[in-house]
Design a protein around this motif. Structure first.
Motif, short mmCIF file in Angstrom:
data_model
loop_
_atom_site.label_atom_id
_atom_site.label_comp_id
_atom_site.label_asym_id
_atom_site.label_seq_id
_atom_site.Cartn_x
_atom_site.Cartn_y
_atom_site.Cartn_z
N SER A 1 1.95 2.65 -6.39
CA SER A 1 1.66 1.33 -7.06
C SER A 1 1.44 0.20 -5.48
O SER A 1 2.00 0.43 -4.64
CB SER A 1 3.21 0.84 -7.58
N GLN A 2 0.66 -0.64 -6.02
CA GLN A 2 0.27 -1.76 -5.17
C GLN A 2 1.28 -2.81 -5.38
O GLN A 2 1.38 -3.20 -6.68
CB GLN A 2 -1.20 -2.30 -5.19
N ALA A 3 1.65 -3.78 -4.55
CA ALA A 3 2.14 -5.05 -4.51
C ALA A 3 1.96 -6.07 -3.43
O ALA A 3 1.53 -5.51 -2.42
CB ALA A 3 3.73 -4.79 -4.72
N ILE A 4 2.00 -7.43 -3.62
CA ILE A 4 1.87 -8.33 -2.91
C ILE A 4 3.13 -9.09 -2.42
O ILE A 4 3.86 -9.46 -3.29
CB ILE A 4 0.65 -9.31 -3.38
N ASN A 5 3.30 -9.03 -1.17
CA ASN A 5 4.56 -9.81 -1.02
C ASN A 5 4.72 -11.23 -1.20
O ASN A 5 3.63 -11.86 -1.02
CB ASN A 5 4.74 -9.61 0.74
N LYS A 6 5.57 -11.76 -2.13
CA LYS A 6 5.54 -13.05 -2.59
C LYS A 6 5.60 -13.91 -1.47
O LYS A 6 5.03 -15.05 -1.59
CB LYS A 6 6.94 -13.24 -3.37
N ASP A 7 5.98 -13.70 -0.27
CA ASP A 7 6.12 -14.56 1.19
C ASP A 7 5.00 -14.21 2.07
O ASP A 7 5.34 -14.06 3.26
CB ASP A 7 7.47 -14.74 1.66
N ALA A 8 4.08 -13.60 1.56
CA ALA A 8 3.00 -13.00 2.45
C ALA A 8 2.48 -13.99 3.46
O ALA A 8 2.01 -15.15 3.00
CB ALA A 8 1.94 -12.36 1.63
N PRO A 9 2.40 -13.59 5.03
CA PRO A 9 1.87 -14.69 5.51
C PRO A 9 0.51 -14.83 5.44
O PRO A 9 0.03 -15.84 5.93
CB PRO A 9 2.33 -14.14 7.16
N ASN A 10 -0.40 -13.93 4.76
CA ASN A 10 -1.64 -14.10 4.78
C ASN A 10 -1.73 -13.86 3.17
O ASN A 10 -2.65 -13.00 2.80
CB ASN A 10 -2.48 -13.01 5.63
N PRO A 11 -1.67 -14.72 2.45
CA PRO A 11 -1.63 -14.52 1.08
C PRO A 11 -3.01 -14.55 0.30
O PRO A 11 -3.41 -13.64 -0.51
CB PRO A 11 -1.01 -15.77 0.32
N ALA A 12 -4.00 -15.08 0.95
CA ALA A 12 -5.52 -14.98 0.31
C ALA A 12 -6.06 -13.49 0.80
O ALA A 12 -6.63 -12.97 -0.03
CB ALA A 12 -6.29 -16.19 1.12
N ALA A 13 -5.84 -13.15 1.97
CA ALA A 13 -6.25 -11.84 2.48
C ALA A 13 -5.47 -10.73 1.70
O ALA A 13 -6.12 -9.70 1.28
CB ALA A 13 -5.87 -11.85 3.95
N ALA A 14 -4.19 -11.07 1.28
CA ALA A 14 -3.53 -9.84 0.77
C ALA A 14 -4.12 -9.95 -1.07
O ALA A 14 -4.31 -8.66 -1.31
CB ALA A 14 -2.16 -10.60 0.41
N ARG A 15 -4.66 -10.82 -1.54
CA ARG A 15 -5.30 -11.04 -2.76
C ARG A 15 -6.63 -10.47 -2.75
O ARG A 15 -7.14 -9.57 -3.82
CB ARG A 15 -5.33 -12.37 -3.27
#
Length: 391
Positions: free
Chosen positions: A304-318
């Protein structure tokens, strides 16, 4: 594959119909950082860390622009030749050259990924995205450490393969298989029952410790199914490996590409896409690697994939998620012999790599789906009894 001794927690099963059509001290989060608590700017626009879809940011062009402005993506636990992640990262960087991908600790476990998210909260070096066994994806969602984000292909992902709140969704998967070096083994085993034969003394290995590794966990679960166990009862699988260990057939060496090439683990229980990768990787190097999916223990699993809620690079994560769930990204996994979650849709609309589909390992039998409670129970049983069974 690179050393996959660490890969991952248990996950949801694949349908057999998919076959043909188908892994430091923390600080308080800074709301001024992209992944911080602030949900909008002074003009009321959605910030990347609060976006639940590309539309929230104004569409894909706006998402790309925001990701390029960040210029960085932090990934973890992605071995370059695990399900073709090396090509995946290169393709992403080629498409978005303004974004640098920092890949940390390729051989990390799902548990390591979760720990990194927690311990580095608010830090620029925290993971932006995670590739997890489903048990860890579910537990991480329950702990509220993942962001809710629906990729453009969200509606194409089967409901059974995603969290209703979009905190995780399945990506690619495969079947437990038996890999064997036919250059060293006269008769390669085809089933779990075969592995008990005296001729395989000192030759059988798992890809990691099943209390930490998803592939090893799958091997024990499959062995349970092959020995009158069930998803509600993994104990027969633990007993089976205890018997293999007592007979001397099972060796406490975690199978890796290096141990395969050196002949140290001539029989390896692993995902079919990893074993199929070995067959290609070592062709012409004195290793004749054969792959079989045991008919007496048909078990398959998605990660499974998930995005860190507090990702330092949230746009790149998405943006990374959008790439993974595009036809381009899904086909890259498919070329790595893994079965991407969107394969049935892509087969129907003609976007699937047909040549890659024909190279998927063949499977007989239909796996079933374990409930989350069964997975949790199996994980707890392994943690309690695995070491004792092998002592």
């Amino acid at each position: 594959m690179l050393s996959s001794t660490a890969r991952r927690g248990a996950a949801v099963l694949l349908s057999a119909a998919v076959l043909t059509t188908l892994s430091a001290c923390g600080a308080a989060p800074d709301p001024q950082q992209p992944g911080g608590a602030a949900s909008g700017d002074a003009k009321g626009r959605t910030q990347p860390g609060a976006a639940t879809s590309a539309a929230d940011l104004g569409g894909m062009e706006a998402l790309v622009a925001a990701a390029e402005k960040e210029g960085q993506l932090n990934v973890i636990a992605l071995p370059p030749d695990w399900a073709n992640y090396g090509e995946m990262i290169k393709a992403f960087q080629a498409k978005y050259p303004k974004i640098k991908v920092g890949s940390e600790n390729p051989d990390a476990t799902s548990a390591d990924e979760i720990a990194a998210v927690k311990s580095r909260k608010g830090q620029k070096r925290a993971p932006d995205v995670l590739d997890l066994g489903i048990a860890f994806a579910r537990s991480g969602a329950a702990e509220n450490i993942f962001a809710s984000y629906k990729v453009t292909a969200w509606d194409k992902i089967p409901g059974s393969q995603k969290d209703a709140d979009a905190r995780w969704y399945n990506d690619y998967g495969g079947y437990v298989s038996i890999g064997c070096d036919a250059a060293k083994i006269l008769n390669c085993p085809q089933t779990f029952a075969d592995l008990l034969k005296p001729e395989y003394k000192g030759k059988v290995a798992l890809n990691g410790n099943p209390t930490k590794s998803g592939s090893a966990f799958g091997g024990v679960y499959a062995a349970a199914l092959a020995n009158k166990g069930s998803f509600a009862d993994i104990q027969p699988g633990i007993d089976f490996f205890g018997q293999l260990r007592k007979s001397g057939n099972f060796i406490p060496v975690e199978s890796t590409p290096a141990t395969v090439e050196k002949g140290e683990t001539p029989i390896s229980i692993d995902w079919d896409y990893l074993n199929a990768g070995y067959a290609e990787q070592f062709k012409g190097k004195g290793v004749d690697w054969k792959v079989s999916v045991p008919s007496d223990g048909v078990y398959a699993q998605y990660y499974s994939q998930a995005i860190n809620k507090d990702a330092p690079n949230p746009a790149a994560a998405r943006l990374w998620m959008e790439f993974l769930y595009s036809a381009e990204g899904q086909n890259i996994w498919l070329k790595g012999h893994a079965r991407p979650v969107l394969l049935p849709v892509m087969a129907a609309d003609g976007t699937a790599d047909k040549d890659a589909v024909t190279k998927l390992p063949q499977v007989q039998g239909t796996p079933n789906f374990p409930a989350s409670t069964e997975l949790d129970k199996a994980k707890a049983t392994l943690a309690e009894k695995w070491d004792k069974a092998l002592s």
